[in-house]
Design a protein around this motif. Sequence first.
Motif, mmCIF file in Angstrom:
data_model
loop_
_atom_site.group_PDB
_atom_site.id
_atom_site.type_symbol
_atom_site.label_atom_id
_atom_site.label_comp_id
_atom_site.label_asym_id
_atom_site.label_seq_id
_atom_site.Cartn_x
_atom_site.Cartn_y
_atom_site.Cartn_z
ATOM 1 N N LYS A 301 0.870 -1.080 -0.083
ATOM 2 C CA LYS A 301 -0.079 -0.073 0.019
ATOM 3 C C LYS A 301 0.849 1.235 -0.109
ATOM 4 N N ARG A 302 1.870 1.291 0.935
ATOM 5 C CA ARG A 302 2.754 2.187 0.947
ATOM 6 C C ARG A 302 3.640 2.811 -0.274
ATOM 7 N N LYS A 303 3.915 1.519 -0.676
ATOM 8 C CA LYS A 303 4.878 1.582 -2.144
ATOM 9 C C LYS A 303 3.955 2.232 -3.403
ATOM 10 N N GLN A 402 -0.634 18.631 14.729
ATOM 11 C CA GLN A 402 -0.051 17.604 14.703
ATOM 12 C C GLN A 402 0.513 16.809 13.234
ATOM 13 N N PRO A 403 1.606 15.922 13.460
ATOM 14 C CA PRO A 403 1.906 15.319 12.088
ATOM 15 C C PRO A 403 0.905 14.500 11.421
ATOM 16 N N PHE A 404 0.951 14.395 10.115
ATOM 17 C CA PHE A 404 0.002 13.499 9.156
ATOM 18 C C PHE A 404 0.960 12.888 8.424
ATOM 19 N N PRO A 405 0.826 11.595 8.248
ATOM 20 C CA PRO A 405 1.720 10.644 7.717
ATOM 21 C C PRO A 405 1.286 10.908 6.058
ATOM 22 N N GLY A 406 2.331 10.999 5.154
ATOM 23 C CA GLY A 406 2.259 11.110 3.653
ATOM 24 C C GLY A 406 1.016 10.211 3.192
ATOM 25 N N PRO A 407 1.129 8.808 3.431
ATOM 26 C CA PRO A 407 0.368 8.010 2.915
ATOM 27 C C PRO A 407 -1.128 8.114 3.474
ATOM 28 N N GLY A 408 -1.382 9.029 4.384
ATOM 29 C CA GLY A 408 -2.676 9.594 5.086
ATOM 30 C C GLY A 408 -3.454 8.397 5.609
ATOM 31 N N VAL A 445 -0.496 17.027 23.162
ATOM 32 C CA VAL A 445 -0.054 15.694 22.499
ATOM 33 C C VAL A 445 0.692 15.770 21.219
ATOM 34 N N TRP A 446 1.428 14.769 20.956
ATOM 35 C CA TRP A 446 2.148 14.404 19.738
ATOM 36 C C TRP A 446 1.176 14.213 18.575
ATOM 37 N N GLN A 447 0.230 13.347 18.951
ATOM 38 C CA GLN A 447 -0.933 12.783 17.777
ATOM 39 C C GLN A 447 -1.977 12.437 18.424
ATOM 40 N N SER A 448 -2.997 12.709 18.058
ATOM 41 C CA SER A 448 -4.420 12.236 18.575
ATOM 42 C C SER A 448 -5.221 11.771 17.340
ATOM 43 N N ASP A 480 9.969 13.321 19.079
ATOM 44 C CA ASP A 480 10.374 13.361 17.559
ATOM 45 C C ASP A 480 9.809 12.339 16.954
ATOM 46 N N GLY A 481 8.893 11.352 17.504
ATOM 47 C CA GLY A 481 8.177 10.306 16.718
ATOM 48 C C GLY A 481 9.129 8.990 16.649
ATOM 49 N N MET A 482 10.333 9.248 17.386
ATOM 50 C CA MET A 482 11.170 7.896 17.236
ATOM 51 C C MET A 482 10.608 7.016 18.304
ATOM 52 N N SER A 517 3.110 1.412 23.783
ATOM 53 C CA SER A 517 4.451 2.466 23.543
ATOM 54 C C SER A 517 4.963 1.975 22.451
ATOM 55 N N LYS A 518 5.809 3.131 21.899
ATOM 56 C CA LYS A 518 6.861 2.558 20.744
ATOM 57 C C LYS A 518 8.111 2.771 21.322
ATOM 58 N N PRO A 519 9.145 2.124 21.142
ATOM 59 C CA PRO A 519 8.876 0.563 20.664
ATOM 60 C C PRO A 519 7.941 -0.192 21.918
ATOM 61 N N SER A 521 5.451 -1.018 19.838
ATOM 62 C CA SER A 521 4.505 -0.853 18.601
ATOM 63 C C SER A 521 5.248 0.643 17.813
ATOM 64 N N THR A 522 4.275 0.787 16.965
ATOM 65 C CA THR A 522 4.660 2.023 15.946
ATOM 66 C C THR A 522 3.459 2.863 16.333
ATOM 67 N N ILE A 523 3.756 4.306 16.035
ATOM 68 C CA ILE A 523 2.543 5.324 16.188
ATOM 69 C C ILE A 523 1.497 5.039 15.316
ATOM 70 N N GLU A 524 1.658 4.771 14.122
ATOM 71 C CA GLU A 524 0.820 4.437 13.033
ATOM 72 C C GLU A 524 0.622 3.003 13.314
ATOM 73 N N TRP A 525 -0.657 2.591 12.715
ATOM 74 C CA TRP A 525 -1.003 0.985 12.734
ATOM 75 C C TRP A 525 -0.366 0.291 11.608
HETATM 76 P P1 XMP Z 1 5.606 5.425 13.122
HETATM 77 O O1 XMP Z 1 4.385 4.883 12.924
HETATM 78 O O2 XMP Z 1 6.649 4.707 12.396
HETATM 79 O O3 XMP Z 1 5.417 6.960 12.957
HETATM 80 O O4 XMP Z 1 5.786 5.078 14.689
HETATM 81 C C1 XMP Z 1 6.535 7.800 13.341
HETATM 82 C C2 XMP Z 1 5.939 9.493 13.060
HETATM 83 O O5 XMP Z 1 6.171 9.411 11.428
HETATM 84 C C3 XMP Z 1 4.780 9.703 11.063
HETATM 85 N N1 XMP Z 1 4.758 8.830 9.525
HETATM 86 C C4 XMP Z 1 5.092 9.209 8.599
HETATM 87 N N2 XMP Z 1 5.162 10.525 8.007
HETATM 88 N N3 XMP Z 1 5.139 9.827 5.688
HETATM 89 C C5 XMP Z 1 5.242 10.887 6.781
HETATM 90 O O6 XMP Z 1 5.368 11.872 6.341
HETATM 91 C C6 XMP Z 1 5.026 8.616 6.280
HETATM 92 O O7 XMP Z 1 5.053 7.679 5.376
HETATM 93 C C7 XMP Z 1 4.991 8.354 7.523
HETATM 94 N N4 XMP Z 1 4.735 7.201 8.318
HETATM 95 C C8 XMP Z 1 4.587 7.393 9.673
HETATM 96 C C9 XMP Z 1 3.806 9.237 12.016
HETATM 97 O O8 XMP Z 1 2.566 9.911 11.852
HETATM 98 C C10 XMP Z 1 4.370 9.580 13.316
HETATM 99 O O9 XMP Z 1 4.340 11.061 13.514
#
Ligand code: XMP
Length: 526
Positions: A301-303, A402-408, A445-448, A480-482, A517-519, A521-525
């Motif tokens: 999906k991401r690719k 809040q941050p929003f991932p590219g793949p939405g 918060v960082w993300q909700s 920092d999301g890490m 928590s991460k690790p 898990s990750t933030i996104e599913w």
């Molecule tokens: P994960 O899910 O890896 O996410 O713990 C860490 C942070 O990165 C964001 N995230 C993305 N941001 N493109 C982006 O620009 C992406 O493909 C992507 N994947 C995850 C996520 O929302 C979190 O803040």
Amino acid sequence: MSAEQAFQGSKVVILDFGSQYTQVIARRVRESRVYSEILPFNSSPEQIHATGAKGILLSGGPASVFSKNAPRNDPAIFDLGLPVLGICYGVQLIAHQLGGIVEFSDKREYGPGTLRIIGASPLFEGLPSEIMVWNSHGDRLTRLPPGFASVASTENSPFAAIQHAEKSIFGLQFHPEVAHTPLGKDVLENFLYRACGCSPDWTMGSFIEQSCHEIRERVGVDKVVLGLSGGVDSSVAAALIHQAIGDQLTCIFVNNGLLREFEAETVQKIFRENFRVSLKYVDASKRFLGKLEGVSDPEIKRKIIGTEFVRVFEGATEELKATDDGLGKYRFLAQGTLYPDVIESVSISGNPAELIKSHHNVGGLPEKMHFELLEPLRHLFKDEVRHVGLELELPREVVFRQPFPGPGLAVRILGAVTNEYLTILRHADEIVESEMKAADWYYRVWQSFAVLLPIRSVGVKGDQRTYENTVVLRIVESQDGMTANWVKVPYDILSRIASRILNEVKLVNRVCYDISSKPPSTIEWE
Ligand code: XMP
């Protein structure tokens, strides 16, 4: 500012020996309105001289000066005639290289201490004779190098702060950059203003002015394309470049069909209507959703989304290029790359030669697009970018969003994406956002956000048995999301969000809270 040029006012350099605090030192210096740049620990005196720095800081680091692969600076930097401040590992390097004695210790001194000032030093001017400090060091200094004097001590060390007054070389065994050293800011400012003679001229106003000037010079009569995502970095880059060159900037906003409710309309309203930015809106949602049909593997999906984005963006820039007139060409691609993406970071755990890596955020766009890169934020930390955004009068909702991932939303719907799932998730997500804002928690918060699990379970609505989907709430704090931790949001807020989703969103009969928590898990599913 372009990649090549940096700030013209007062500046200092920080040599990075791998401390987790190196970026914190750089940010503290900038909060004192002196521009700072992080360089690799082994930078040559010529490189340092070329930056025009007025002083050098040596960061801390996890290594021992005795270990075989210990990172070392070039000792010739002490002959540049610039004031030097070594912090923690930095002071041990100074002592070790200039003829003092450092003793190996396999125990770290860690925690608070009281610093007693025992000698006159520009570093402690205007400070009380005792201050609280935070220690975190292994090896300790036992004999001073020639020409040095101790100017402060702690319970455990007679050499907690040392100086060579004529050469303006200073060393601190404690960390002035951390919050646990409450007057650490004053110590750093004394180094910057008194020892180095820096002026506090690094302000976001001065950055904007200089940056606009440089963008105008570099771009000339040509044109710039920028991929606007609606996130903080690309929005601030757009506002800044627009301030510099107006209509010579065109933003491209791609609707990939995976955006949040009202996202496409809001971005267009802010940039096209309020800022009058030339904005090319490409609605490619059908194309993305078509390619995603039936695809459930997260990586695939991401690719697909990444590849489609590049294709759509390329197509849009080709259309723009076709409109090139005699007045200038689409020569530049602007990106919101930030300073942490470009610092050559050092991790000390093995062979230093292998450990220096540079991160270059080129956003995955192919080189064959033949653009020159324009990255006006590449010298800024995130908090500085937000300040620039506010100065440029971007709305607070954009600057602090809040941050929003590219793949939405595709990475928040487990498995295959369908229009029905997108509708459910958009509605649930909008409820989460509005309730978090109403409760004054959104910006804390960082993300909700909401995640849709297309896993059905049994419920009951009215007299009817239901068999419907599950929504998970994900609310995390992070620097920092890490790494990240789930947030202990008050129950009444969780309860309000859950009952609104259950009452208002069709085809959902269960809401869960993610307490991972991460690790691991990750933030996104996905
Ligand atoms: P994960 O899910 O890896 O996410 O713990 C860490 C942070 O990165 C964001 N995230 C993305 N941001 N493109 C982006 O620009 C992406 O493909 C992507 N994947 C995850 C996520 O929302 C979190 O803040």
